[in-house]
Write a protein that holds these residues in place. Structure first.
Motif, short mmCIF file in Angstrom:
data_model
loop_
_atom_site.label_atom_id
_atom_site.label_comp_id
_atom_site.label_asym_id
_atom_site.label_seq_id
_atom_site.Cartn_x
_atom_site.Cartn_y
_atom_site.Cartn_z
N TYR A 12 32.46 33.67 40.05
CA TYR A 12 33.28 34.87 40.14
C TYR A 12 32.40 36.11 40.04
N ARG A 13 32.82 37.20 40.70
CA ARG A 13 32.04 38.45 40.66
C ARG A 13 32.75 39.45 39.74
N PRO A 14 32.13 39.79 38.60
CA PRO A 14 32.81 40.60 37.58
C PRO A 14 33.26 41.98 38.04
N HIS A 15 32.56 42.60 39.00
CA HIS A 15 32.98 43.95 39.38
C HIS A 15 34.26 43.94 40.22
N PHE A 16 34.77 42.75 40.55
CA PHE A 16 36.08 42.67 41.21
C PHE A 16 37.18 42.22 40.25
N ASP A 17 36.93 42.33 38.94
CA ASP A 17 37.96 41.95 37.97
C ASP A 17 39.27 42.67 38.29
N GLY A 18 40.34 41.91 38.23
CA GLY A 18 41.65 42.41 38.65
C GLY A 18 42.01 41.84 40.01
N ALA A 19 40.99 41.59 40.83
CA ALA A 19 41.17 40.93 42.13
C ALA A 19 40.06 39.89 42.31
N GLU A 20 39.56 39.37 41.19
CA GLU A 20 38.46 38.41 41.23
C GLU A 20 38.84 37.13 41.97
N ASP A 21 40.11 36.76 41.91
CA ASP A 21 40.56 35.57 42.63
C ASP A 21 40.56 35.81 44.13
N TYR A 22 41.04 36.97 44.55
CA TYR A 22 41.09 37.32 45.98
C TYR A 22 39.68 37.35 46.57
N ASP A 23 38.75 37.96 45.84
CA ASP A 23 37.36 37.99 46.30
C ASP A 23 36.81 36.58 46.45
N LEU A 24 37.14 35.70 45.51
CA LEU A 24 36.67 34.31 45.59
C LEU A 24 37.25 33.60 46.81
N TYR A 25 38.55 33.76 47.06
CA TYR A 25 39.17 33.09 48.20
C TYR A 25 38.51 33.53 49.52
N ASP B 265 38.08 34.17 24.60
CA ASP B 265 37.35 35.36 25.01
C ASP B 265 37.58 36.52 24.04
N ALA B 266 36.94 36.44 22.87
CA ALA B 266 36.98 37.50 21.87
C ALA B 266 38.39 37.74 21.32
N SER B 267 39.13 36.67 21.09
CA SER B 267 40.48 36.81 20.53
C SER B 267 40.41 37.29 19.08
N GLY C 211 33.75 38.31 25.96
CA GLY C 211 34.63 39.45 25.78
C GLY C 211 34.35 40.57 26.75
N GLN C 212 33.93 40.21 27.97
CA GLN C 212 33.55 41.21 28.98
C GLN C 212 34.34 41.03 30.27
N GLY C 213 35.59 40.65 30.17
CA GLY C 213 36.42 40.51 31.36
C GLY C 213 36.60 39.08 31.80
N ILE C 214 37.62 38.88 32.67
CA ILE C 214 38.00 37.52 33.02
C ILE C 214 36.94 36.79 33.84
#
Length: 320
Positions: free
Chosen positions: A180-193, A48-50, A77-80
């Motif tokens: 995954y929903r990009p606007h929840f990056d940082g808690a994208e896993d929690y939103d998915l669960y 991702d844009a390393s 390169g736009q977030g996880i």
């Protein structure tokens, strides 16, 4: 007429790894996959844009995996979340295992998770417990999971209780939810669960099958813990869906500009009738740390608890 060449079937599992500037740890991570007891898997690595040697290290390790079982993709390169969705778009395996480029899978990890997912067809996702390692790879702690799918569901409506690099999920279920929903990056896993709970059960293995690396640069280590307020918003969305209400419209701009103010406005709009008193109070405390004004919110929290004769939480609300 030449016979059409038959395509090899997709592996049962694909390990999805997003990597950005992971040159210092990626080799160790990929070595842990080469040591797996379960072998019917592929690796999908999203570079991702390393700007370091991440790509070169990935290409070197690709030759150590069976032909066609290691794929390197260019991330946007736009977030996880966008990186993960890039990988999901090409994966054909029915099961997807997550791993971060600085964490390690124990040798029995994939074998254990495949077995439990086969035994529990109603499980859409399975996590594991973790050994915590420091930057040098030394084990310094351990973290547990709830003991049953019932307990996991209960805990998820309080906080995130699963570790993202440990999960294995059914690809079709996650794709059906839109990934995954990009606007929840940082808690994208929690939103998915929380969204997967509406699709089926979530389980966990009470074994430490991943070594989870702590380091200063990760999201959960950042000053002020802003990811917790993004997680609060994911929880509010889940509570709204649970009660057949319209999901709050949190945009990327909303979250980027003023997380605390956005959360405060949403709580004031909805009240606390569907949220446990303890969780609501913790949300309010996080809003306070963001320096958003709390006078109205504290009063609402006190009144809601007092009306419910929950005097202990009503008193605590005054101390927020």
């Amino acid at each position: 007429m030449a016979e059409k060449q038959q395509q090899d079937p997709a592996p049962l599992v694909s390990v999805l790894i997003p990597a950005r500037n992971a040159a210092n740890t990626l080799g160790e991570t990929l070595s842990s996959l080469l040591a797996q007891s379960f072998t019917d898997f592929a690796v999908v690595l999203v570079d991702d844009a390393s700007t370091d040697e991440t790509r070169e290290i990935a290409e070197h390790f690709a030759g150590h995996f069976p032909k066609g079982r290691f794929q390197i993709l260019e991330g946007p390169g736009q977030g996880i979340s966008n990186a993960l969705n890039t990988g999901l778009a090409v994966i054909e395996s029915p099961l997807v295992a997550r791993l971060d480029a600085d964490d390690l899978s124990e040798s029995l990890r994939l074998e254990r998770q495949v077995r439990i997912m086969n035994r529990n067809p109603d499980w859409q996702l399975c996590g594991t417990e973790v050994s915590v390692i420091d930057e040098a790879g030394q084990i310094i702690d351990q973290m547990e999971c709830p003991k049953s799918s019932v307990e996991i569901r209960k805990r998820l409506f309080e906080k995130c209780c699963l570790y993202h690099p440990t999960i294995m999920f059914r690809r079709d279920a996650v794709l059906a939810l839109g990934g995954y929903r990009p606007h929840f990056d940082g808690a994208e896993d929690y939103d998915l669960y929380l969204r997967l709970l509406e699709y089926g059960k979530i389980g966990a293995l009470n074994e430490r099958l991943v070594r989870y690396r702590l380091h200063p640069g990760q999201v959960t280590a950042r000053s002020g813990r802003p990811y917790r307020m993004v997680a609060d918003m994911a929880l509010l969305c889940a509570v709204a869906r649970l009660h057949d209400e319209e999901e709050p419209n949190f945009s990327e701009d909303t979250l980027a500009n003023d997380v605390g103010q956005a959360l405060r406005a949403e709580l004031r709009e909805r009240g606390f009738s569907h949220i446990s008193p303890k969780v609501a109070r913790h949300m309010a405390q996080r809003i306070k740390k963001s320096k958003a004004r709390l006078e109205y919110l504290k009063g609402l929290l006190f009144i809601e608890n007092a009306k419910a004769r929950n005097y202990k939480e009503a008193t605590k609300a005054l101390l927020v």
